[in-house]
Design a protein around this motif. Structure first.
Motif, PDB file in Angstrom:
ATOM      1  N   ARG A  17       0.882  -1.115   0.092  1.00 29.40           N
ATOM      2  CA  ARG A  17       0.099  -0.036   0.050  1.00 29.40           C
ATOM      3  C   ARG A  17       0.865   1.458   0.134  1.00 29.40           C
ATOM      4  O   ARG A  17       0.350   2.366  -0.292  1.00 29.40           O
ATOM      5  N   THR A  18       2.266   1.239   0.197  1.00 29.86           N
ATOM      6  CA  THR A  18       3.143   2.204   0.155  1.00 29.86           C
ATOM      7  C   THR A  18       3.312   2.862  -1.271  1.00 29.86           C
ATOM      8  O   THR A  18       3.645   1.677  -1.886  1.00 29.86           O
ATOM      9  N   ASN A  19       3.223   4.088  -1.338  1.00 27.06           N
ATOM     10  CA  ASN A  19       3.689   4.719  -2.564  1.00 27.06           C
ATOM     11  C   ASN A  19       5.147   5.264  -2.551  1.00 27.06           C
ATOM     12  O   ASN A  19       5.415   6.314  -2.002  1.00 27.06           O
ATOM     13  N   PRO A  20       6.199   4.674  -2.944  1.00 30.43           N
ATOM     14  CA  PRO A  20       7.443   4.973  -2.455  1.00 30.43           C
ATOM     15  C   PRO A  20       7.984   6.343  -3.288  1.00 30.43           C
ATOM     16  O   PRO A  20       8.823   6.872  -2.967  1.00 30.43           O
ATOM     17  N   TYR A  21       7.138   6.853  -4.144  1.00 33.32           N
ATOM     18  CA  TYR A  21       7.422   8.211  -4.897  1.00 33.32           C
ATOM     19  C   TYR A  21       6.780   9.297  -4.189  1.00 33.32           C
ATOM     20  O   TYR A  21       6.891  10.487  -4.564  1.00 33.32           O
ATOM     21  N   ARG A  22       6.252   8.966  -3.083  1.00 29.36           N
ATOM     22  CA  ARG A  22       5.519  10.149  -2.461  1.00 29.36           C
ATOM     23  C   ARG A  22       6.075  10.325  -0.964  1.00 29.36           C
ATOM     24  O   ARG A  22       6.702  11.157  -0.529  1.00 29.36           O
ATOM     25  N   THR A  23       6.057   8.991  -0.247  1.00 29.88           N
ATOM     26  CA  THR A  23       6.740   8.846   1.150  1.00 29.88           C
ATOM     27  C   THR A  23       7.210   7.524   1.454  1.00 29.88           C
ATOM     28  O   THR A  23       7.014   6.481   0.908  1.00 29.88           O
ATOM     29  N   LEU A  24       7.904   7.386   2.600  1.00 31.14           N
ATOM     30  CA  LEU A  24       8.491   6.117   3.041  1.00 31.14           C
ATOM     31  C   LEU A  24       7.975   5.995   4.717  1.00 31.14           C
ATOM     32  O   LEU A  24       8.217   6.906   5.236  1.00 31.14           O
ATOM     33  N   PRO A  25       7.934   5.035   5.033  1.00 23.54           N
ATOM     34  CA  PRO A  25       7.624   4.744   6.548  1.00 23.54           C
ATOM     35  C   PRO A  25       8.814   4.714   7.167  1.00 23.54           C
ATOM     36  O   PRO A  25       9.913   3.948   7.134  1.00 23.54           O
ATOM     37  N   ALA A  26       8.933   5.673   8.258  1.00 24.38           N
ATOM     38  CA  ALA A  26      10.067   5.898   8.916  1.00 24.38           C
ATOM     39  C   ALA A  26      10.760   4.828   9.779  1.00 24.38           C
ATOM     40  O   ALA A  26      11.654   4.457   9.960  1.00 24.38           O
ATOM     41  N   ASP A  27       9.594   3.902  10.276  1.00 23.69           N
ATOM     42  CA  ASP A  27      10.238   2.897  11.223  1.00 23.69           C
ATOM     43  C   ASP A  27      10.979   1.868  10.508  1.00 23.69           C
ATOM     44  O   ASP A  27      11.934   1.310  11.003  1.00 23.69           O
ATOM     45  N   LEU A  28      10.571   1.555   9.144  1.00 21.34           N
ATOM     46  CA  LEU A  28      11.416   0.640   8.365  1.00 21.34           C
ATOM     47  C   LEU A  28      12.648   1.056   8.138  1.00 21.34           C
ATOM     48  O   LEU A  28      13.628   0.117   8.201  1.00 21.34           O
ATOM     49  N   VAL A  29      12.789   2.554   7.868  1.00 25.59           N
ATOM     50  CA  VAL A  29      13.960   2.958   7.222  1.00 25.59           C
ATOM     51  C   VAL A  29      15.005   2.934   8.515  1.00 25.59           C
ATOM     52  O   VAL A  29      16.188   2.533   8.286  1.00 25.59           O
ATOM     53  N   GLU A  30      14.354   3.186   9.783  1.00 28.47           N
ATOM     54  CA  GLU A  30      15.156   3.187  11.036  1.00 28.47           C
ATOM     55  C   GLU A  30      15.681   1.811  11.335  1.00 28.47           C
ATOM     56  O   GLU A  30      17.123   1.658  11.492  1.00 28.47           O
ATOM     57  N   ARG A  31      14.938   0.868  11.210  1.00 25.85           N
ATOM     58  CA  ARG A  31      15.532  -0.515  11.636  1.00 25.85           C
ATOM     59  C   ARG A  31      16.504  -0.712  10.499  1.00 25.85           C
ATOM     60  O   ARG A  31      17.317  -1.364  10.920  1.00 25.85           O
ATOM     61  N   LEU A  32      16.355  -0.468   9.253  1.00 27.15           N
ATOM     62  CA  LEU A  32      17.430  -0.765   8.458  1.00 27.15           C
ATOM     63  C   LEU A  32      18.740  -0.063   8.529  1.00 27.15           C
ATOM     64  O   LEU A  32      19.714  -0.504   8.403  1.00 27.15           O
ATOM     65  N   ALA A  33      18.435   1.244   8.849  1.00 25.33           N
ATOM     66  CA  ALA A  33      19.593   2.181   9.401  1.00 25.33           C
ATOM     67  C   ALA A  33      20.601   1.516  10.555  1.00 25.33           C
ATOM     68  O   ALA A  33      21.766   1.399  10.502  1.00 25.33           O
ATOM     69  N   HIS A  34      19.756   0.807  11.485  1.00 24.06           N
ATOM     70  CA  HIS A  34      20.459   0.157  12.777  1.00 24.06           C
ATOM     71  C   HIS A  34      20.994  -1.139  12.187  1.00 24.06           C
ATOM     72  O   HIS A  34      22.202  -1.321  12.895  1.00 24.06           O
ATOM     73  N   ARG A  35      20.367  -1.814  11.338  1.00 24.76           N
ATOM     74  CA  ARG A  35      21.093  -3.074  11.084  1.00 24.76           C
ATOM     75  C   ARG A  35      22.413  -2.759  10.052  1.00 24.76           C
ATOM     76  O   ARG A  35      23.451  -3.550  10.116  1.00 24.76           O
ATOM     77  N   THR A  36      22.296  -1.787   9.397  1.00 26.28           N
ATOM     78  CA  THR A  36      23.577  -1.446   8.464  1.00 26.28           C
ATOM     79  C   THR A  36      24.566  -0.386   9.357  1.00 26.28           C
ATOM     80  O   THR A  36      25.348   0.185   8.788  1.00 26.28           O
ATOM     81  N   ARG A  37      23.971  -0.144  10.383  1.00 28.51           N
ATOM     82  CA  ARG A  37      24.929   1.033  11.440  1.00 28.51           C
ATOM     83  C   ARG A  37      25.101   2.171  10.704  1.00 28.51           C
ATOM     84  O   ARG A  37      26.418   2.768  10.763  1.00 28.51           O
ATOM     85  N   ALA A  38      24.206   2.565  10.250  1.00 30.51           N
ATOM     86  CA  ALA A  38      24.084   4.247   9.559  1.00 30.51           C
ATOM     87  C   ALA A  38      23.508   5.089  10.367  1.00 30.51           C
ATOM     88  O   ALA A  38      22.718   4.705  11.147  1.00 30.51           O
ATOM     89  N   ASP A  39      24.248   6.135  10.664  1.00 31.13           N
ATOM     90  CA  ASP A  39      23.761   7.305  11.281  1.00 31.13           C
ATOM     91  C   ASP A  39      22.714   8.106  10.829  1.00 31.13           C
ATOM     92  O   ASP A  39      21.833   8.814  11.495  1.00 31.13           O
ATOM     93  N   THR A  40      22.873   8.181   9.523  1.00 30.61           N
ATOM     94  CA  THR A  40      21.984   9.039   8.716  1.00 30.61           C
ATOM     95  C   THR A  40      21.271   8.436   7.625  1.00 30.61           C
ATOM     96  O   THR A  40      22.029   7.589   6.747  1.00 30.61           O
ATOM     97  N   ALA A  41      20.035   8.657   7.191  1.00 32.76           N
ATOM     98  CA  ALA A  41      19.422   8.232   5.966  1.00 32.76           C
ATOM     99  C   ALA A  41      19.038   9.287   4.705  1.00 32.76           C
ATOM    100  O   ALA A  41      18.641  10.459   5.523  1.00 32.76           O
ATOM    101  N   LEU A  42      19.372   9.384   3.702  1.00 34.23           N
ATOM    102  CA  LEU A  42      19.183  10.113   2.518  1.00 34.23           C
ATOM    103  C   LEU A  42      18.001   9.437   1.907  1.00 34.23           C
ATOM    104  O   LEU A  42      18.179   8.339   1.267  1.00 34.23           O
TER     105      LEU A  42
END
Length: 200
Positions: free
Chosen positions: A115-140
């Protein structure tokens, strides 16, 4: 009479915006770059490459792919996995050469709900989990993240909340249990003395 026609300036669309979302209080650390296959991917790749060249930290390039739902059918499940890998490879093929010239780059895939339209918005909780798994401090990201809370706001919430005070004790009616017991012992019996005396 000669009529001169002034050429109209060519219509130019605004440059794509890159959204910067820190997930830690650290500064220039590793970066998670999100790509959706849109025109804004080039701007995200350029920002990620600039960050890698300036800081020396690796970049994790994540292709955003929509899910088609889970299936218990083994053949459908395998077809779903192949479709996700194919779409992710196509999204990353256009941006990896630019980032790789600036420094080391890793690749991954972010699967979002159908149901997500990736050309408009993305869910922050999924992005944050991926950032923690990849040890990233910032998401672009090429699009805004819905439900995002900055780490500074979280830190302020934790520090201003403080320890919770202990619950107030409710006084028992007519005094405490010990007081009621003492009064019953000290009560003068009819026709007698106090607790230390003997009945007459």
């Amino acid at each position: 009479m000669t009529t001169t026609h002034t050429p109209r300036p060519a219509a130019t669309s605004p440059a794509p915006e890159v959204h910067d979302y820190p997930f830690t209080l650290r500064g220039d650390g590793p970066v998670l770059a999100l790509f959706t296959g849109s025109r804004a991917d080039a701007a995200v790749a350029a920002r990620a490459a600039e960050h890698a060249a300036r800081t020396g930290h690796p970049v994790t390039a994540a292709a955003v792919v929509r899910s088609t739902g889970f299936s218990i059918n083994a053949l459908l499940h395998q077809a779903r996995g192949r479709r996700i890998r194919t779409e992710a490879d196509a999204v990353l093929a256009a941006v990896l050469p630019l980032i790789a010239r600036a420094g080391p780059v890793r690749t991954t895939t972010l699967v979002v709900p159908a149901r997500t339209n990736p050309y408009r918005t993305l869910p922050a909780d999924l992005v944050e989990r991926l950032a923690h798994r990849t040890r990233a401090d910032t998401a672009l990201s090429p699009v805004p993240l819905t439900g995002y809370t900055s780490p500074i706001t979280r830190h302020l919430r934790r520090t201003t909340a403080g320890p919770h005070p202990p619950p107030a004790r409710t006084a028992e009616p007519h005094g405490s249990r010990q007081e009621r017991t003492r009064r019953s012992r000290d009560h003068v019996r009819p026709g007698g003395s106090t607790k230390h005396g003997r009945p007459s």
